[in-house]
Write a protein that holds these residues in place. Structure first.
Motif, PDB file in Angstrom:
ATOM      1  N   GLN A  62      59.218  20.479  62.721  1.00 39.93           N
ATOM      2  CA  GLN A  62      58.308  21.620  62.639  1.00 39.93           C
ATOM      3  C   GLN A  62      58.135  22.068  61.197  1.00 39.93           C
ATOM      4  N   HIS A  91      44.072  29.801  69.148  1.00 35.99           N
ATOM      5  CA  HIS A  91      45.451  29.334  69.033  1.00 35.99           C
ATOM      6  C   HIS A  91      45.461  27.799  69.077  1.00 35.99           C
ATOM      7  N   GLY A 132      50.793  27.977  66.435  1.00 35.12           N
ATOM      8  CA  GLY A 132      52.047  28.226  67.130  1.00 35.12           C
ATOM      9  C   GLY A 132      53.015  27.079  66.923  1.00 35.12           C
ATOM     10  N   GLU A 133      53.740  26.736  67.969  1.00 28.94           N
ATOM     11  CA  GLU A 133      54.652  25.586  67.903  1.00 28.94           C
ATOM     12  C   GLU A 133      53.813  24.320  67.972  1.00 28.94           C
ATOM     13  N   MET A 134      53.725  23.626  66.861  1.00 34.48           N
ATOM     14  CA  MET A 134      52.807  22.502  66.749  1.00 34.48           C
ATOM     15  C   MET A 134      53.408  21.215  67.303  1.00 34.48           C
ATOM     16  N   ASN A 145      47.737  24.289  68.777  1.00 32.19           N
ATOM     17  CA  ASN A 145      49.112  23.820  68.956  1.00 32.19           C
ATOM     18  C   ASN A 145      49.274  22.317  68.759  1.00 32.19           C
ATOM     19  N   ASP A 146      48.260  21.636  68.213  1.00 33.20           N
ATOM     20  CA  ASP A 146      48.454  20.226  67.858  1.00 33.20           C
ATOM     21  C   ASP A 146      48.032  20.017  66.413  1.00 33.20           C
TER      22      ASP A 146
END
Length: 435
Positions: free
Chosen positions: A107, A74, A56-58, A76-77
């Motif tokens: 991003q 999922h 996702g949004e990392m 995200n890091d």
């Protein structure tokens, strides 16, 4: 006395130990040595091999941001994402780059690193890819020989040749994009193994020359269909304000190249349906026909569909919710299904008023129905009476007026039937014959 080390244990013991670890700890074990890495791969493949690894949004964070959602993983890091790809890339079979509302420069750099790792550690093993972020494909240079299905958001035909080079054995291609005339400014190509093609049109620029774009669109789609006559599934859907990809006229002009299609999904609007409906389009191998009827610019569609099928078994129609604006819908609907009495699977979605449906005529038109799915509310007695009209029925999906009566309904039907909730908020249930 010599002390035994963890790595001295046999593989069965190592697997049993690693089985209890959370994903982040399993990653650390896999990162420690080759022997534990191999054992961790076996554990991960057994527990998560069928799941999608989704980015996702990392964030660049020391925190491990991993969660499970709808059965998928999922991440995200960035640290966990890169470690997961590097250590367990050989047993990751499905990857998704989630769509982001805002894509900042940092991003984009993160995506570049992730895509580089995907290409380096997963290319030989990945089977499915969902690339919903701009530019991800640009970071790939190594082909994915085992990948069979992809979804590419804002895919342009300018990328088709790149897609063919990266995914030479592609069997399923889903393209979604926002209307852009540059989408069509290239040559189509042949995918030798392609079986399923899906086009999703998400929007268009109202300032642009829509007619010019439509002509370019039709030319490119027409050329693509000519070069890929082996297609088995074709799905065309549009959330745009303008007309969808394939008009009825375009399908009619390319019908010779669509004779291998077995499953056809068309998102139809008035302008695509009204043209020359008396000129029937004959498709000899279609077994499944799914259509969604939408209104556009205060025009309403019709169910007078100019198609003829030799082997139709499943028909799924979604009328607009404002069905009161379609006074002839049911007459058109019956005129269509009367031509295909061998249909065994019928679905009517987005419709809740049962008073206008002639159930007796439905029984006469489709006596061989095995599966029925309708968004209509039934009481317990009404459901039992309805099912009695179809002696071959084995599955019935519908809206039950009172969910608390589902168990009672199953008791009245006897041990041959089982029931379960499909969608609690809409009271949508399924009854299935088990013997």
């Amino acid at each position: 006395m010599e002390t035994m080390k963890l790595t001295d244990l046999n593989f069965d013991c190592l697997e049993n130990i690693l089985e209890y670890l959370e994903l982040v700890d399993l990653l650390n074990a896999a990162d420690s040595c080759k022997r534990l890495n191999k054992a961790a791969e076996l554990v991960f493949d057994r527990k998560h091999g069928k799941k999608t690894v989704s980015f996702g949004e990392m964030q660049i964070s020391t925190l491990r941001l991993v969660k499970y959602k709808f059965g998928d993983i999922h991440v995200n890091d960035l640290k966990t994402g890169l470690q997961l790809l590097r250590c367990l890339g050989r047993v990751i079979h499905k990857i998704c780059f989630e769509q982001l509302i805002f894509e900042e420069s940092i991003q984009l750099e993160i995506d570049r690193k992730l895509a580089t790792y995907v290409n380096a550690y997963c290319a030989e093993y990945l089977k499915e890819g969902d690339f919903q972020r701009n530019g991800v494909l640009e970071y790939f240079d190594k082909p994915f020989p085992k990948l069979r299905g992809i979804h590419v958001l804002e895919c342009k035909f300018t990328e088709i040749n790149r897609i063919k080079r990266l995914f030479p054995n592609l069997e399923s291609l889903m393209c979604s994009h926002y209307e852009d005339v540059s989408f069509y400014n290239t040559n189509a190509t042949h995918f030798p193994r392609l079986k399923s093609l899906t086009f999703f049109e998400l929007g268009y620029d109202p300032i642009s020359d829509v007619r010019h774009e439509q002509n370019l669109r039709n030319e490119m789609v027409s050329e693509f269909l000519k070069l890929n006559p082996q297609l088995k599934e074709l799905h065309v859907s549009s959330f745009a304000l303008a007309d969808s990809y394939l008009t009825i006229d375009l399908i009619r002009s390319e019908v010779d190249n669509l004779q291998n299609i077995e499953s056809l999904y068309l998102d139809l609007k008035p302008i695509t349906v009204h043209d020359d409906i008396d000129n029937i389009i004959h498709m000899k191998r279609v077994k499944t026909f799914i259509t969604s009827l939408r209104h556009y610019n205060n025009e309403w569609p019709t169910c007078s569909l100019p198609f003829s099928f030799e082997k139709l078994e499943k028909f799924d129609v979604s009328p607009p919710k404002q069905i009161e604006f379609l006074p002839n819908f049911f007459e058109d609907f019956f005129n269509f299904i009367d031509k295909f009495p061998k249909i065994t699977d019928l679905s009517i979605s987005s419709y809740e008023n049962s008073s206008a449906m002639d159930w007796s005529r439905l029984t006469r038109s489709l006596p061989l129905l095995v599966t029925i799915s309708i968004h209509i509310s039934f009481s317990t007695d009404e459901a039992i009476d309805f099912m009695a009209k179809f002696p071959l029925l084995r599955k019935f999906n519908f809206m039950l007026s009172d969910l608390d009566e589902l168990e009672y309904l199953c008791q009245r039907l006897g041990k041959k039937w089982r029931g379960r909730e499909l969608w609690k908020r809409r009271r949508f249930v399924q009854l299935k014959r088990i013997v």
